[in-house]
Enzyme design. Structure first.
Site, PDB file in Angstrom:
ATOM      1  N   GLU A  13      10.551  -4.669   4.443  1.00 46.52           N
ATOM      2  CA  GLU A  13      10.629  -6.103   4.085  1.00 46.52           C
ATOM      3  C   GLU A  13      10.292  -6.300   2.604  1.00 46.52           C
ATOM      4  OE1 GLU A  13       9.002  -4.847   6.685  1.00 46.52           O
ATOM      5  OE2 GLU A  13       8.956  -6.239   8.389  1.00 46.52           O
ATOM      6  N   GLY A  49      -4.931  -1.761   4.955  1.00 50.34           N
ATOM      7  CA  GLY A  49      -4.172  -2.915   4.460  1.00 50.34           C
ATOM      8  C   GLY A  49      -4.872  -4.236   4.752  1.00 50.34           C
ATOM      9  N   ARG A  50      -5.381  -4.392   5.972  1.00 49.72           N
ATOM     10  CA  ARG A  50      -6.005  -5.674   6.345  1.00 49.72           C
ATOM     11  C   ARG A  50      -7.419  -5.810   5.816  1.00 49.72           C
ATOM     12  NH1 ARG A  50      -4.772  -2.290  10.361  1.00 49.72           N
ATOM     13  NH2 ARG A  50      -6.405  -1.441  11.703  1.00 49.72           N
ATOM     14  N   HIS A  68      -5.519 -33.131  17.651  1.00 52.72           N
ATOM     15  CA  HIS A  68      -4.432 -33.993  18.127  1.00 52.72           C
ATOM     16  C   HIS A  68      -3.277 -33.163  18.687  1.00 52.72           C
ATOM     17  CE1 HIS A  68      -6.398 -37.561  16.528  1.00 52.72           C
ATOM     18  NE2 HIS A  68      -6.834 -36.717  15.600  1.00 52.72           N
ATOM     19  N   LYS A  88       0.836  -1.208   0.000  1.00 47.01           N
ATOM     20  CA  LYS A  88       0.000   0.000   0.000  1.00 47.01           C
ATOM     21  C   LYS A  88       0.867   1.253   0.000  1.00 47.01           C
ATOM     22  CE  LYS A  88      -3.477   2.424   2.697  1.00 47.01           C
ATOM     23  NZ  LYS A  88      -4.465   2.383   3.770  1.00 47.01           N
ATOM     24  N   LYS A 127       9.349  -0.861  14.274  1.00 50.71           N
ATOM     25  CA  LYS A 127       9.952  -0.548  12.965  1.00 50.71           C
ATOM     26  C   LYS A 127      11.077   0.465  13.130  1.00 50.71           C
ATOM     27  CE  LYS A 127       5.786  -1.015  10.110  1.00 50.71           C
ATOM     28  NZ  LYS A 127       4.828  -0.320   9.255  1.00 50.71           N
ATOM     29  N   GLU A 141      -4.901  -6.526  14.683  1.00 49.02           N
ATOM     30  CA  GLU A 141      -4.367  -5.220  14.293  1.00 49.02           C
ATOM     31  C   GLU A 141      -5.483  -4.169  14.349  1.00 49.02           C
ATOM     32  OE1 GLU A 141      -2.572  -4.107  10.279  1.00 49.02           O
ATOM     33  OE2 GLU A 141      -0.750  -4.597  11.357  1.00 49.02           O
TER      34      GLU A 141
HETATM   35  O1  F6P Z   1       3.256  -2.858   9.735  1.00 54.04           O
HETATM   36  C1  F6P Z   1       1.895  -3.116   9.620  1.00 54.04           C
HETATM   37  C2  F6P Z   1       1.400  -2.797   8.238  1.00 54.04           C
HETATM   38  O2  F6P Z   1       1.358  -1.422   8.061  1.00 54.04           O
HETATM   39  C3  F6P Z   1       0.043  -3.432   7.994  1.00 54.04           C
HETATM   40  O3  F6P Z   1      -0.983  -2.665   8.478  1.00 54.04           O
HETATM   41  C4  F6P Z   1       0.064  -3.575   6.518  1.00 54.04           C
HETATM   42  O4  F6P Z   1      -0.915  -4.477   6.073  1.00 54.04           O
HETATM   43  C5  F6P Z   1       1.473  -4.058   6.292  1.00 54.04           C
HETATM   44  O5  F6P Z   1       2.239  -3.346   7.236  1.00 54.04           O
HETATM   45  C6  F6P Z   1       2.016  -3.868   4.922  1.00 54.04           C
HETATM   46  O6  F6P Z   1       1.993  -2.525   4.531  1.00 54.04           O
HETATM   47  P1  F6P Z   1       2.175  -2.115   3.027  1.00 54.04           P
HETATM   48  O7  F6P Z   1       1.060  -2.706   2.237  1.00 54.04           O
HETATM   49  O8  F6P Z   1       2.147  -0.614   3.011  1.00 54.04           O
HETATM   50  O9  F6P Z   1       3.500  -2.647   2.565  1.00 54.04           O
END
Ligand code: F6P
Length: 542
Positions: A211, A266-267, A383, A205, A504, A352
């Site tokens: 990452e 995002g979620r 199990h 987003k 972060k 979240e």
């Molecule tokens: O660190 C949490 C977050 O901001 C989530 O809310 C989001 O879904 C995820 O990181 C990834 O964010 P992006 O889509 O901006 O890479």
């Protein structure tokens, strides 16, 4: 801001809780109509709430609480595009992502449905080209693997749904999901894919997530090395983002960027362009069926009175457990291997959203908010951890989700066995086995306590005809609106996530310190500083 805990509706529930939750054996014996009265439908989902620790009086009191919290008004505000995400001054318009053409959802007076369908059409065009083999890689070969690089909401939704809709994919076009910055994750996918026939979907987003960008850069290096230069990027990378400038800076042609908007959390984004890799894998028609499934639950929520609004009921019952019976966690147990990632998806959606400790006005809450959400598919969990569910000292309410139609050929009754287990677990958890029943079965006195099941352990049973794209959309929307109900009662902002920021920031500082060529000065607590030094030593750094 009025605290919900200061209202008579809250006090009424406290009084009911003080009297103790109902005993399910007694409740069922006393009321032959209980199962029928507490079973509801939403879209294709049959939702049996009768094994929850509620009476008619408790449900009425919960509905009164929902009304007092303004659930009906807040739901109208959600669909009306109000900026419910107050800390970021954003609308929360994910229902617009599955709106039918011609429906109206507006953000600050601007209709967003046309934008949604413009992007869907572009996604569909790309998906059709990839699926037909018309889209060629740099060396002229068709695409055989799609790799989504994203994390959190830019990974969990499409990854979960790709598993869930496995039956609708083709081995000729596989999808993979790389999220972890651990190099092992990307490596494990690169090891089984050929750069010449792979399309990377960089999904973020913000397009600033470290990452995702690190993995995307590593993938780009691999592609350009393997295919002989930067020219290859255009045929092997597309992006999904709200941040066109950052996408361009990364080197992806804006023509190959699929947009979404700041009013999509995002979620809450798996039905936006974030679902591109899923759409490529299952095809545009299936993707649109999934959107229609989401939409049918939105319609249910808008049309049903609160007492028949299934997500609202699930949410309110969850509030009962969390705040009045003091239960800290909630399990989601899909009896479907294809839904293996569904609990992980719901963890982000729920935790979240509702893992918050201050109210909308910034004052500290005086109640318990979001539960710890967890789960695994049945029957595997049986199990492993169900021992605790049956006989542990913590009561864990759970949703058991099952399907009438098998997800694979079933010539020997394994699917029947699967569903029998779901039904058996819900029955055993609810009704248990008394010491008298254990003794009557011939168990010696010493073992009776060990073999007694207390019962009164609550579950929902959610039964759907089949795990289709539409049903998957319905399930996700069900939980989205459940989370919304709970956030509304708790008076919190379910749409921001400031709690992820501190880690972060510190990681950025510590990354510099662990990577530094010279011994860095460490401005940390003694524990963190010692661990950094130990890691540097292990990596052969001073
Ligand atoms: O660190 C949490 C977050 O901001 C989530 O809310 C989001 O879904 C995820 O990181 C990834 O964010 P992006 O889509 O901006 O890479």
């Amino acid at each position: 801001m009025e605290s919900i805990t200061a209202t008579p509706e809250w006090a009424a529930l406290e009084a009911l809780a003080a009297a103790g939750p109902p005993d399910l054996r007694e409740a069922f014996d006393a009321d032959p109509g209980r199962a029928e009265r507490l079973t509801f439908t939403a879209g294709d989902l049959l939702v049996d709430l009768s094994k929850h620790l509620v009476t008619g009086e408790i449900v009425d009191a919960l509905l009164a609480l929902g009304r007092r919290a303004g659930l009906e008004e807040r739901t109208a505000a959600l669909f009306g595009g109000e900026h419910l995400n107050t800390t970021e001054d954003r609308a929360v318009l994910h229902p617009a992502l599955r709106a039918a053409p011609g429906d109206r959802f507006a953000d600050e007076g601007r209709d967003v449905v046309a934008d949604v369908h413009r992007v869907l059409d572009r996604m569909e065009a790309l998906a059709a080209r990839v699926r037909s083999g018309e889209w060629r890689g740099h060396t002229g070969e068709p695409i055989r693997d799609v790799v989504n690089i994203g994390i959190g909401g830019s990974d969990l939704g499409p990854a979960m749904a790709y598993g869930a809709l496995r039956r609708f994919t083709t081995p000729a076009l596989r999808a993979h999901f790389v999220s972890n910055v651990d190099p092992a994750h990307l490596e494990s996918v690169l090891a089984v894919t050929d750069p010449a026939t792979t399309l990377f979907v960089v999904a973020s987003k913000t397009f600033t997530t470290v990452e995702t960008l690190s993995n995307a850069r590593a993938a780009r290096r691999r592609v350009t090395e393997a295919l002989g230069g930067e020219d290859a990027v255009a045929r092997h990378f597309v992006a999904v983002s709200t941040n066109a400038d950052a996408v361009a800076a990364f080197g992806i042609d804006p023509e190959h960027m699929f947009e979404f908007w700041d009013w999509v959390g995002g979620r809450y984004s798996m039905d936006s362009a974030i679902g591109l890799s899923l759409m490529i894998a299952v095809g545009p028609d299936r993707f649109r069926e999934m959107l229609a499934g989401f939409r049918s639950i939105d319609e249910h929520v808008r049309e049903m009175p609160m007492g028949q609004n299934v997500p609202a009921l699930l949410g309110l019952i969850g509030v009962w457990y969390r705040d009045f019976l003091g239960l800290p966690s909630y399990a989601v147990l899909p009896y479907a291997q294809d839904l293996a990632r569904f609990p992980a998806y719901l963890q982000q959606l729920d935790m979240e959203s509702n893992g918050k400790r201050v109210r909308l006005d910034g004052t500290e809450v005086d109640l318990d908010t979001g539960p710890i959400v967890w789960g695994e598919p049945g029957t595997n969990g049986q199990h492993a951890f169900y021992q605790l569910l049956h006989q542990g000292t913590t009561v864990v309410p759970a949703d058991l989700i099952g399907f009438v139609e098998p997800m694979a050929d079933d010539d020997d009754g394994r699917h029947d066995l699967l569903v029998a287990n779901l039904l058996a677990q819900a029955e055993a958890l609810a009704f248990g086995k008394t010491p008298a029943e254990v003794a009557a079965a011939g168990v010696g006195a010493a073992l009776v306590p060990h073999r007694t099941f207390p019962g009164n352990r609550p579950t929902s049973v959610i039964l759907a005809p089949a795990l289709t794209p539409s049903v998957l959309g319905q399930l996700v929307a069900l939980y989205e609106h459940k989370v919304f109900t709970q956030g509304t009662v708790w008076g919190i902002n379910s749409f921001d996530q400031w709690g992820v920021e501190l880690g972060k920031e510190l990681a950025t500082t510590i990354a510099g310190e662990v990577m530094a060529a010279e011994r860095p000065g460490l401005d940390h607590d003694a524990s963190t500083a010692a661990l950094i030094r130990r890691y540097r030593e292990g990596r052969g750094r001073a």
